[in-house]
Write a protein that holds these residues in place. Structure first.
Motif, PDB file in Angstrom:
ATOM      1  N   GLY A  73       0.829  -1.202   0.000  1.00 29.27           N
ATOM      2  CA  GLY A  73       0.000   0.000   0.000  1.00 29.27           C
ATOM      3  C   GLY A  73       0.857   1.242   0.000  1.00 29.27           C
ATOM      4  O   GLY A  73       2.030   1.204   0.374  1.00 29.27           O
ATOM      5  N   ILE A  74       0.272   2.350  -0.454  1.00 34.58           N
ATOM      6  CA  ILE A  74       0.972   3.635  -0.364  1.00 34.58           C
ATOM      7  C   ILE A  74       0.037   4.673   0.280  1.00 34.58           C
ATOM      8  O   ILE A  74      -1.190   4.558   0.199  1.00 34.58           O
ATOM      9  N   GLY A  75       0.663   5.677   0.909  1.00 33.42           N
ATOM     10  CA  GLY A  75      -0.100   6.746   1.548  1.00 33.42           C
ATOM     11  C   GLY A  75       0.251   8.105   0.967  1.00 33.42           C
ATOM     12  O   GLY A  75      -0.121   9.146   1.512  1.00 33.42           O
ATOM     13  N   LYS A  76       1.008   8.064  -0.124  1.00 33.22           N
ATOM     14  CA  LYS A  76       1.442   9.289  -0.793  1.00 33.22           C
ATOM     15  C   LYS A  76       1.516   8.953  -2.277  1.00 33.22           C
ATOM     16  O   LYS A  76       2.051   7.890  -2.620  1.00 33.22           O
ATOM     17  N   ILE A 236       0.446  26.831   6.418  1.00 31.87           N
ATOM     18  CA  ILE A 236       1.857  26.726   5.992  1.00 31.87           C
ATOM     19  C   ILE A 236       2.230  25.248   5.787  1.00 31.87           C
ATOM     20  O   ILE A 236       2.865  24.889   4.794  1.00 31.87           O
ATOM     21  N   VAL A 237       1.791  24.394   6.719  1.00 31.81           N
ATOM     22  CA  VAL A 237       2.139  22.961   6.614  1.00 31.81           C
ATOM     23  C   VAL A 237       1.494  22.346   5.365  1.00 31.81           C
ATOM     24  O   VAL A 237       2.131  21.577   4.637  1.00 31.81           O
ATOM     25  N   TYR A 238       0.230  22.678   5.120  1.00 31.02           N
ATOM     26  CA  TYR A 238      -0.446  22.145   3.926  1.00 31.02           C
ATOM     27  C   TYR A 238       0.229  22.645   2.652  1.00 31.02           C
ATOM     28  O   TYR A 238       0.415  21.901   1.703  1.00 31.02           O
ATOM     29  N   HIS A 239       0.602  23.921   2.675  1.00 32.84           N
ATOM     30  CA  HIS A 239       1.237  24.475   1.483  1.00 32.84           C
ATOM     31  C   HIS A 239       2.527  23.734   1.178  1.00 32.84           C
ATOM     32  O   HIS A 239       2.800  23.363   0.032  1.00 32.84           O
ATOM     33  N   LYS A 240       3.297  23.465   2.225  1.00 32.16           N
ATOM     34  CA  LYS A 240       4.565  22.741   2.062  1.00 32.16           C
ATOM     35  C   LYS A 240       4.279  21.317   1.548  1.00 32.16           C
ATOM     36  O   LYS A 240       4.962  20.808   0.653  1.00 32.16           O
ATOM     37  N   ALA A 241       3.227  20.691   2.104  1.00 34.17           N
ATOM     38  CA  ALA A 241       2.882  19.320   1.691  1.00 34.17           C
ATOM     39  C   ALA A 241       2.504  19.283   0.212  1.00 34.17           C
ATOM     40  O   ALA A 241       2.843  18.340  -0.505  1.00 34.17           O
ATOM     41  N   ILE A 242       1.819  20.327  -0.246  1.00 38.00           N
ATOM     42  CA  ILE A 242       1.371  20.361  -1.642  1.00 38.00           C
ATOM     43  C   ILE A 242       2.530  20.674  -2.587  1.00 38.00           C
ATOM     44  O   ILE A 242       2.647  20.092  -3.654  1.00 38.00           O
ATOM     45  N   SER A 247       8.352  16.875   1.798  1.00 36.91           N
ATOM     46  CA  SER A 247       8.040  17.483   3.099  1.00 36.91           C
ATOM     47  C   SER A 247       7.693  16.390   4.119  1.00 36.91           C
ATOM     48  O   SER A 247       7.221  15.317   3.751  1.00 36.91           O
ATOM     49  N   GLU A 248       7.950  16.685   5.402  1.00 40.17           N
ATOM     50  CA  GLU A 248       7.780  15.650   6.442  1.00 40.17           C
ATOM     51  C   GLU A 248       6.348  15.127   6.516  1.00 40.17           C
ATOM     52  O   GLU A 248       6.124  13.957   6.777  1.00 40.17           O
ATOM     53  N   PHE A 249       5.348  15.993   6.307  1.00 35.93           N
ATOM     54  CA  PHE A 249       3.957  15.546   6.278  1.00 35.93           C
ATOM     55  C   PHE A 249       3.430  15.646   4.850  1.00 35.93           C
ATOM     56  O   PHE A 249       3.496  16.712   4.247  1.00 35.93           O
ATOM     57  N   GLY A 250       2.907  14.540   4.334  1.00 36.22           N
ATOM     58  CA  GLY A 250       2.251  14.584   3.033  1.00 36.22           C
ATOM     59  C   GLY A 250       0.829  15.092   3.215  1.00 36.22           C
ATOM     60  O   GLY A 250       0.317  15.156   4.348  1.00 36.22           O
ATOM     61  N   VAL A 251       0.168  15.427   2.107  1.00 38.30           N
ATOM     62  CA  VAL A 251      -1.203  15.956   2.191  1.00 38.30           C
ATOM     63  C   VAL A 251      -2.117  14.966   2.924  1.00 38.30           C
ATOM     64  O   VAL A 251      -2.891  15.339   3.804  1.00 38.30           O
ATOM     65  N   ASP A 252      -1.985  13.669   2.583  1.00 35.70           N
ATOM     66  CA  ASP A 252      -2.874  12.706   3.229  1.00 35.70           C
ATOM     67  C   ASP A 252      -2.459  12.372   4.657  1.00 35.70           C
ATOM     68  O   ASP A 252      -3.311  11.989   5.462  1.00 35.70           O
ATOM     69  N   LEU A 254      -1.620  14.647   6.655  1.00 29.26           N
ATOM     70  CA  LEU A 254      -2.322  15.729   7.359  1.00 29.26           C
ATOM     71  C   LEU A 254      -3.817  15.444   7.422  1.00 29.26           C
ATOM     72  O   LEU A 254      -4.456  15.604   8.459  1.00 29.26           O
ATOM     73  N   ASN A 255      -4.376  14.992   6.280  1.00 31.90           N
ATOM     74  CA  ASN A 255      -5.807  14.686   6.263  1.00 31.90           C
ATOM     75  C   ASN A 255      -6.157  13.638   7.326  1.00 31.90           C
ATOM     76  O   ASN A 255      -7.178  13.753   8.019  1.00 31.90           O
ATOM     77  N   LEU A 256      -5.310  12.630   7.448  1.00 28.51           N
ATOM     78  CA  LEU A 256      -5.591  11.562   8.417  1.00 28.51           C
ATOM     79  C   LEU A 256      -5.485  12.084   9.848  1.00 28.51           C
ATOM     80  O   LEU A 256      -6.278  11.719  10.709  1.00 28.51           O
ATOM     81  N   LEU A 257      -4.491  12.939  10.079  1.00 27.86           N
ATOM     82  CA  LEU A 257      -4.336  13.489  11.432  1.00 27.86           C
ATOM     83  C   LEU A 257      -5.517  14.382  11.793  1.00 27.86           C
ATOM     84  O   LEU A 257      -6.177  14.177  12.819  1.00 27.86           O
ATOM     85  N   ILE A 258      -5.788  15.346  10.928  1.00 30.47           N
ATOM     86  CA  ILE A 258      -6.841  16.327  11.213  1.00 30.47           C
ATOM     87  C   ILE A 258      -8.213  15.638  11.238  1.00 30.47           C
ATOM     88  O   ILE A 258      -9.134  16.065  11.913  1.00 30.47           O
ATOM     89  N   GLY A 259      -8.309  14.516  10.504  1.00 32.19           N
ATOM     90  CA  GLY A 259      -9.555  13.736  10.461  1.00 32.19           C
ATOM     91  C   GLY A 259     -10.001  13.231  11.821  1.00 32.19           C
ATOM     92  O   GLY A 259     -11.166  12.939  12.038  1.00 32.19           O
ATOM     93  N   ASN A 260      -9.053  13.104  12.764  1.00 32.33           N
ATOM     94  CA  ASN A 260      -9.417  12.817  14.150  1.00 32.33           C
ATOM     95  C   ASN A 260     -10.231  11.521  14.288  1.00 32.33           C
ATOM     96  O   ASN A 260     -11.230  11.497  14.997  1.00 32.33           O
ATOM     97  N   PHE A 261      -9.799  10.471  13.620  1.00 31.20           N
ATOM     98  CA  PHE A 261     -10.604   9.247  13.565  1.00 31.20           C
ATOM     99  C   PHE A 261     -10.461   8.422  14.852  1.00 31.20           C
ATOM    100  O   PHE A 261      -9.372   8.287  15.388  1.00 31.20           O
ATOM    101  N   LYS A 262     -11.591   7.875  15.275  1.00 35.33           N
ATOM    102  CA  LYS A 262     -11.602   7.016  16.469  1.00 35.33           C
ATOM    103  C   LYS A 262     -12.071   5.622  16.055  1.00 35.33           C
ATOM    104  O   LYS A 262     -12.981   5.490  15.234  1.00 35.33           O
ATOM    105  N   GLY A 263     -11.452   4.596  16.642  1.00 34.30           N
ATOM    106  CA  GLY A 263     -11.820   3.227  16.279  1.00 34.30           C
ATOM    107  C   GLY A 263     -12.450   2.481  17.444  1.00 34.30           C
ATOM    108  O   GLY A 263     -12.416   2.939  18.588  1.00 34.30           O
ATOM    109  N   ASN A 264     -13.016   1.306  17.117  1.00 28.96           N
ATOM    110  CA  ASN A 264     -13.707   0.496  18.111  1.00 28.96           C
ATOM    111  C   ASN A 264     -12.718  -0.520  18.719  1.00 28.96           C
ATOM    112  O   ASN A 264     -12.557  -1.626  18.219  1.00 28.96           O
ATOM    113  N   HIS A 265     -12.073  -0.096  19.803  1.00 24.47           N
ATOM    114  CA  HIS A 265     -11.080  -0.971  20.444  1.00 24.47           C
ATOM    115  C   HIS A 265     -11.757  -2.159  21.138  1.00 24.47           C
ATOM    116  O   HIS A 265     -11.212  -3.265  21.163  1.00 24.47           O
ATOM    117  N   LYS A 266     -12.954  -1.887  21.681  1.00 27.79           N
ATOM    118  CA  LYS A 266     -13.660  -2.925  22.452  1.00 27.79           C
ATOM    119  C   LYS A 266     -13.909  -4.167  21.592  1.00 27.79           C
ATOM    120  O   LYS A 266     -13.692  -5.295  22.020  1.00 27.79           O
TER     121      LYS A 266
END
Ligand SMILES: NC(=O)c1ccc[n+]([C@@H]2O[C@H](COP(=O)([O-])OP(=O)(O)OC[C@H]3O[C@@H](n4cnc5c(N)ncnc54)[C@H](OP(=O)(O)O)[C@@H]3O)[C@@H](O)[C@H]2O)c1
Length: 289
Positions: A73-76, A236-242, A247-252, A254-266
């Motif tokens: 898989g790739i994330g960038k 600034i971070v998004y601009h650098k990613a684009i 750059s240390e953070f790719g666009v996605d 950042l999307n994944l981080l800002i997306g604030n996703f929570k999973g079902n650990h239980k």
């Protein structure tokens, strides 16, 4: 179940694959591991190197395998390596390979946040890969991981490098959360899927027991060091990613981080009943610092 039949691992030289292969090998699981490049093999392991997963090379070597762990898989994206090609179309090819070699089950690594309502290109490619697996008549366990942490994951390596410079930059407020899971817990879960054969046609979030804000995670990670934490304006971070592919953070990312996703650990805990490593232990184990 498959203790005597080799488990196939694709994307063998990646971070998760390396750790999972090591764990499975130590636990006497035979492996057939496939990668585009050369890699160090473990005990009980057969290695296949193929640039484009050529069936003529692979098929004759896949005998009696029942399970395939799909870690490609790739994330960038780049113009040569886009999400549709590598995450979706490649999965189609692997399903085909499984059918031809009579492999019955795929263990696939999708992503936390993947859903039918997603609008992100990365998630869409993973969603389509999931659908192909579900519709394939093969058995499957699909994991949707949050951030998987170990000594050698790329983000931990990045943080260690930043600590050496004396400053860690965090995008925006850092108030969004991650739900990290320790790589050894992931390896144990995979081992259970392979040996117990209880989990069938399942989709599971692969997440640790706690969510933690990114800001707090970085603070704890660097707590034993003299590192300054600096918030960088998100624009600034998004601009650098684009505009800067390296750059240390790719666009996605950042999307994944800002997306604030929570999973079902239980659900994960009830399914596998293993002892999960806490964030505190994971950070303070010393292995990360
Ligand atoms: N690590 C995490 O926290 C995390 C979180 C969510 C989802 N995931 C998913 O889990 C899977 C494995 O992740 P990872 O962290 O181990 O990633 P990784 O270290 O980047 O490994 C991915 C592997 O995919 C293979 N690959 C990439 N492009 C390819 C192509 N065009 N053709 C064939 N193989 C290709 C490569 O294998 P070779 O170099 O061996 O050929 C690469 O090592 C990925 O699908 C990822 O999206 C990971």
């Amino acid at each position: 179940m498959v203790k005597n039949t080799p488990v196939v691992v694709i994307g063998a030289s990646g971070f998760i694959a390396k750790n999972v292969r090591k764990y499975l090998s130590k636990n006497n699981i035979k492996l057939i591991s496939i990668s585009r490049k050369n890699f160090k093999k473990f005990k009980n392991e057969t290695k296949i190197i193929t640039k484009n997963y050529d069936e003529k090379i692979i098929l004759p070597k896949l005998k009696n395998s029942e399970v395939l762990i799909h870690l490609v898989g790739i994330g960038k994206q780049t113009i040569n390596d886009d999400y549709n090609l590598t995450n979706t179309e490649f999965t189609k090819k692997i399903i085909d390979l499984c059918k031809k070699s009579k492999i019955k089950k795929i263990i696939y690594f999708s992503g936390l946040g993947v859903s039918k309502n997603t609008t992100l290109g990365y998630f869409i490619s993973k969603y389509k890969a999931e659908r192909q697996i579900i519709d394939s008549d093969l058995d499957y366990v699909i994991f949707r991981p949050s951030y998987i942490v170990g000594k050698d994951d790329s983000f931990t390596k990045y943080l260690k490098q930043q600590i050496k410079t004396g400053q860690i930059n965090i995008p925006g407020s850092g108030n969004y959360s991650i739900q990290p899971i320790y790589i050894d817990d992931v390896s144990q879960i995979i081992f259970n899927v392979i040996t117990q054969s209880k989990q069938s046609k399942m989709i599971l979030d692969l997440v640790g027991s706690e969510s933690i804000t990114f800001k707090k995670y970085i603070k704890e990670f660097s707590s034993r060091t003299n590192t300054k934490i600096k918030k960088i304006n998100l624009e600034i971070v998004y601009h650098k990613a684009i505009s800067e592919p390296q750059s240390e953070f790719g666009v996605d990312d950042l999307n994944l981080l800002i997306g604030n996703f929570k999973g079902n650990h239980k659900k994960l805990k009830n399914t596998f009943k293993i002892q999960f490593t806490s964030i505190r232990k994971l950070l303070k184990s010393g292995s990360l610092l």
